[in-house]
Design an enzyme around this catalytic site. Structure first.
Site, PDB file in Angstrom:
ATOM      1  N   TYR A   1       0.863  -1.308  -0.190  1.00  0.00           N
ATOM      2  CA  TYR A   1       0.046  -0.100   0.034  1.00  0.00           C
ATOM      3  C   TYR A   1       0.807   1.174  -0.080  1.00  0.00           C
ATOM      4  O   TYR A   1       0.330   2.297  -0.399  1.00  0.00           O
ATOM      5  CB  TYR A   1      -0.727  -0.152   1.283  1.00  0.00           C
ATOM      6  CG  TYR A   1      -2.073  -1.056   1.287  1.00  0.00           C
ATOM      7  CD1 TYR A   1      -2.069  -2.033   0.211  1.00  0.00           C
ATOM      8  CD2 TYR A   1      -2.790  -1.008   2.333  1.00  0.00           C
ATOM      9  CE1 TYR A   1      -3.135  -2.920   0.131  1.00  0.00           C
ATOM     10  CE2 TYR A   1      -3.952  -2.075   2.271  1.00  0.00           C
ATOM     11  CZ  TYR A   1      -4.014  -2.721   1.201  1.00  0.00           C
ATOM     12  OH  TYR A   1      -4.894  -3.940   1.185  1.00  0.00           O
TER      13      TYR A   1
ATOM     14  N   LYS B   1       4.408 -15.441   3.332  1.00  0.00           N
ATOM     15  CA  LYS B   1       4.157 -16.403   2.087  1.00  0.00           C
ATOM     16  C   LYS B   1       5.601 -16.579   1.575  1.00  0.00           C
ATOM     17  O   LYS B   1       6.227 -16.181   0.667  1.00  0.00           O
ATOM     18  CB  LYS B   1       3.495 -15.214   0.882  1.00  0.00           C
ATOM     19  CG  LYS B   1       3.335 -16.434  -0.459  1.00  0.00           C
ATOM     20  CD  LYS B   1       2.184 -17.493  -0.080  1.00  0.00           C
ATOM     21  CE  LYS B   1       2.165 -18.311  -1.411  1.00  0.00           C
ATOM     22  NZ  LYS B   1       1.398 -19.603  -1.339  1.00  0.00           N
TER      23      LYS B   1
ATOM     24  N   ASP C   1      -2.090 -18.558   2.412  1.00  0.00           N
ATOM     25  CA  ASP C   1      -3.130 -19.467   1.770  1.00  0.00           C
ATOM     26  C   ASP C   1      -3.713 -20.446   2.632  1.00  0.00           C
ATOM     27  O   ASP C   1      -4.891 -20.842   2.913  1.00  0.00           O
ATOM     28  CB  ASP C   1      -2.786 -20.005   0.491  1.00  0.00           C
ATOM     29  CG  ASP C   1      -1.395 -20.462   0.355  1.00  0.00           C
ATOM     30  OD1 ASP C   1      -0.512 -20.471   1.496  1.00  0.00           O
ATOM     31  OD2 ASP C   1      -0.985 -21.291  -0.431  1.00  0.00           O
TER      32      ASP C   1
ATOM     33  N   ASP D   1      -5.469  -7.203   5.361  1.00  0.00           N
ATOM     34  CA  ASP D   1      -6.530  -6.703   5.188  1.00  0.00           C
ATOM     35  C   ASP D   1      -7.425  -7.700   4.603  1.00  0.00           C
ATOM     36  O   ASP D   1      -8.673  -7.557   4.886  1.00  0.00           O
ATOM     37  CB  ASP D   1      -6.494  -5.776   3.912  1.00  0.00           C
ATOM     38  CG  ASP D   1      -7.364  -4.642   3.475  1.00  0.00           C
ATOM     39  OD1 ASP D   1      -8.358  -4.793   4.182  1.00  0.00           O
ATOM     40  OD2 ASP D   1      -7.175  -3.934   2.836  1.00  0.00           O
TER      41      ASP D   1
ATOM     42  N   ASP E   1     -11.196  -9.477   6.600  1.00  0.00           N
ATOM     43  CA  ASP E   1     -12.646  -9.312   6.138  1.00  0.00           C
ATOM     44  C   ASP E   1     -13.272 -10.793   6.085  1.00  0.00           C
ATOM     45  O   ASP E   1     -14.304 -10.956   6.383  1.00  0.00           O
ATOM     46  CB  ASP E   1     -12.471  -9.008   4.688  1.00  0.00           C
ATOM     47  CG  ASP E   1     -12.439  -7.473   4.582  1.00  0.00           C
ATOM     48  OD1 ASP E   1     -12.157  -6.691   5.571  1.00  0.00           O
ATOM     49  OD2 ASP E   1     -12.578  -6.653   3.639  1.00  0.00           O
TER      50      ASP E   1
END
Length: 362
Positions: free
Chosen positions: A141, A191, A223, A247, A251
């Protein structure tokens, strides 16, 4: 006590949920003898409309001088065009960065009376109670270069994920400290099988773990973590991750609580400590939902609970924070629901009514 609170309603449903949370805050002040001086400002699309920029300089200045910032939500479809020069979300990102709020805390808890509101089997979600710590001021970001450009073969774009050892260490330390006060188990999400940033992340986490021999550190690929959140969410107690992964995963995790309208968040500049006041930004994790604006249907509980976190971390008012949290549980226990968590035999109420009900219980 007296506190200076910056209130940024934002866009879409932001003003409605903020109004409900402020109602509860004012009732807390009346009951417990505190004064909350509120400064209302613009951010996001509303700020672009009025000033041309998503974060006006005066809002940033007063935010730095306040005890806390309480924000609704930002986002407006009219600024979604790829060539838009300013976006509502830029204001939110800039505020986080300028205030140094690198640690985003998102508690995820399935309340007993809302088990039926989730889409998962009761035995999967019953008893879920963990906290997600998301790094907030680094990664994709904020990394540079970040741009789009045209070439003879067509358009190209680049976003850069970048992290320093210091950025990783400070957010992972927040995870260890919170884990030490809970079940002494920290899951670090990365990751590392693909990304160099994640390999550095894992190395720093391992090195830092030597300072926390009482905390069990587990590494989990993002994942696998996304699968485990649905398969066995009770596996988690404290989770820490970089910005983008956090983020997305939070959610997903909101569905464990029944709705995104149930999850609060606190963005802080360090490790939260009981009784130690720190500047923070408090907001629900959901977006501005412009299509539902003005309909008095959005669930304000996430914003109200964010305000409760504000009372705890930025105002040092643990008793009052607990009172707000208990008020929410009492209202839900009495069967009141907004549309997103509605269940058979319950009483449906709107945004305003839910705020008034909670305010009446503090």
């Amino acid at each position: 006590m007296q506190f200076k609170i910056v209130v940024l309603p934002g866009d879409g449903v932001g003003p409605e949920i903020i109004e409900a949370a402020v109602k509860v805050l004012q009732d807390v002040g009346k009951k417990y003898g505190h004064t909350f001086d509120l400064y209302h400002g613009l951010i996001g699309g509303a700020a672009i409309d009025a000033t041309g920029v998503p974060l006006p300089p005066d809002v940033l200045k007063v935010s730095k001088q306040s005890d806390a910032v309480l924000m609704g939500a930002v986002g407006d479809p009219k600024y979604d065009a790829p060539d838009a020069k300013a976006r509502p979300e830029d204001g939110m990102l800039a505020l986080r960065k300028k205030l140094g709020l690198f640690a985003n805390l998102r508690p995820v808890k399935t309340l007993p009376m809302l088990v039926a509101a989730t889409n998962l089997k009761p035995e999967v979600v019953e008893g879920v109670d963990f906290i997600f710590i998301r790094e907030l001021t680094g990664g994709l970001y904020f990394g540079r270069p970040k741009k789009r450009w045209q070439t003879p073969r067509g358009w190209r774009a680049v976003d850069t994920m970048t992290y320093s050892e210091q950025e990783i260490e400070r957010i992972v330390r927040v995870g260890f400290e919170l884990a030490r006060g809970r079940k002494k188990k920290l899951v670090s999400v990365d990751k590392a099988n693909v990304l160099e940033c994640s390999r550095l992340w894992r190395q720093v986490a391992v090195n830092l773990s030597a300072s926390y021999p009482d905390v069990e550190l587990e590494h989990m690929l993002v994942d696998a973590a996304s699968m485990r959140l649905i398969q066995n969410p009770k596996h988690f107690d404290v989770i820490v991750s970089e910005n983008t992964f956090g983020d997305i995963l939070t959610d997903e995790a909101s569905m464990l609580a029944g709705s995104m309208g149930m999850l609060p968040s606190a963005s802080l500049a360090g490790v939260p400590q009981e009784g130690v006041r720190t500047l923070g930004l408090y907001e629900p994790i959901h977006g501005s939902a412009p299509r539902r604006a003005g309909q008095n249907i959005i669930n304000p509980i996430a914003t109200i609970l964010s305000m409760a976190m504000m009372l705890r971390y930025s105002c040092g008012l643990a008793r009052e924070s607990q009172a707000v949290e208990k008020a929410v549980i009492d209202v839900l226990s009495e069967g009141y629901r907004t549309y997103d968590i509605m269940d058979e035999g319950k009483t449906r109420v709107g945004t305003r009514e839910m705020g008034e009900l909670v305010a009446g219980k503090v």
